[in-house]
Design a protein around this motif. Structure first.
Motif, mmCIF file in Angstrom:
data_model
loop_
_atom_site.group_PDB
_atom_site.id
_atom_site.type_symbol
_atom_site.label_atom_id
_atom_site.label_comp_id
_atom_site.label_asym_id
_atom_site.label_seq_id
_atom_site.Cartn_x
_atom_site.Cartn_y
_atom_site.Cartn_z
ATOM 1 N N CYS A 170 28.899 35.336 42.129
ATOM 2 C CA CYS A 170 29.854 35.952 41.201
ATOM 3 C C CYS A 170 29.622 37.465 41.136
ATOM 4 O O CYS A 170 28.783 38.001 41.835
ATOM 5 C CB CYS A 170 29.735 35.315 39.815
ATOM 6 N N CYS B 271 23.169 37.809 37.249
ATOM 7 C CA CYS B 271 23.317 36.350 37.349
ATOM 8 C C CYS B 271 22.296 35.807 38.356
ATOM 9 O O CYS B 271 21.932 36.490 39.321
ATOM 10 C CB CYS B 271 24.729 35.982 37.786
ATOM 11 N N HIS C 170 27.541 29.634 42.893
ATOM 12 C CA HIS C 170 28.478 28.863 42.074
ATOM 13 C C HIS C 170 29.334 27.972 42.953
ATOM 14 O O HIS C 170 29.655 28.321 44.071
ATOM 15 C CB HIS C 170 29.372 29.805 41.264
ATOM 16 N N CYS D 144 22.701 33.771 40.631
ATOM 17 C CA CYS D 144 23.233 33.644 41.993
ATOM 18 C C CYS D 144 22.962 34.890 42.824
ATOM 19 O O CYS D 144 23.001 34.854 44.042
ATOM 20 C CB CYS D 144 24.727 33.318 41.962
HETATM 21 ZN ZN ZN Z 1 26.710 34.146 39.445
#
Ligand code: ZN
Length: 120
Positions: free
Chosen positions: A43, A48, A57, A50
């Motif tokens: 993202c 985050c 995600h 990720c």
């Molecule tokens: Zn993310």
């Protein structure tokens, strides 16, 4: 690339197979020539997980359709019901196409044998 079907049978066997294929042919209203693609992605949030070795995600499901060379129709299928509808429609289209392809290969073989193509 088309799957290659056996056309080395007798002309009678080919005609019987052809009759069978014609009975099986059905165009489902949801027929869909497309692929369902599964994607995981990062993202835009800088902190985050990720972005720092954590899981991406997803999965996200996209419907893709090649309309012409370099022209692809692609969009996200958000709802599980949409994804299921796409799977079903793609499956129906593939089945139809496979039946038509086998019919076509039988017809080519019958033509090679100088047999008539129109059904008896
Ligand atoms: Zn993310």
């Amino acid at each position: 690339m088309a799957r290659i079907f056996g056309t080395s049978k007798s002309t009678l066997a080919l005609r019987n197979r052809k009759r069978f294929l014609l009975c099986q042919l059905k165009v489902y209203p949801d027929s869909l020539r497309a692929s369902l693609v599964e994607r995981f992605s990062r993202c835009g949030k800088a902190n985050c997980n990720c972005r720092h070795g954590g899981n991406k995600h997803g999965p996200f499901y996209y419907l893709t359709q090649c309309l012409a060379v370099g022209q692809i129709n692609k969009f996200l299928l958000k709802a599980a019901t949409q994804q299921e509808a796409a799977r079903q429609g793609i499956d129906h289209y593939r089945r139809l196409q496979e039946l038509l392809e086998e019919l076509s290969q039988i017809n080519a073989e019958l033509l090679r044998r100088e047999e008539p193509l129109a059904d008896d």
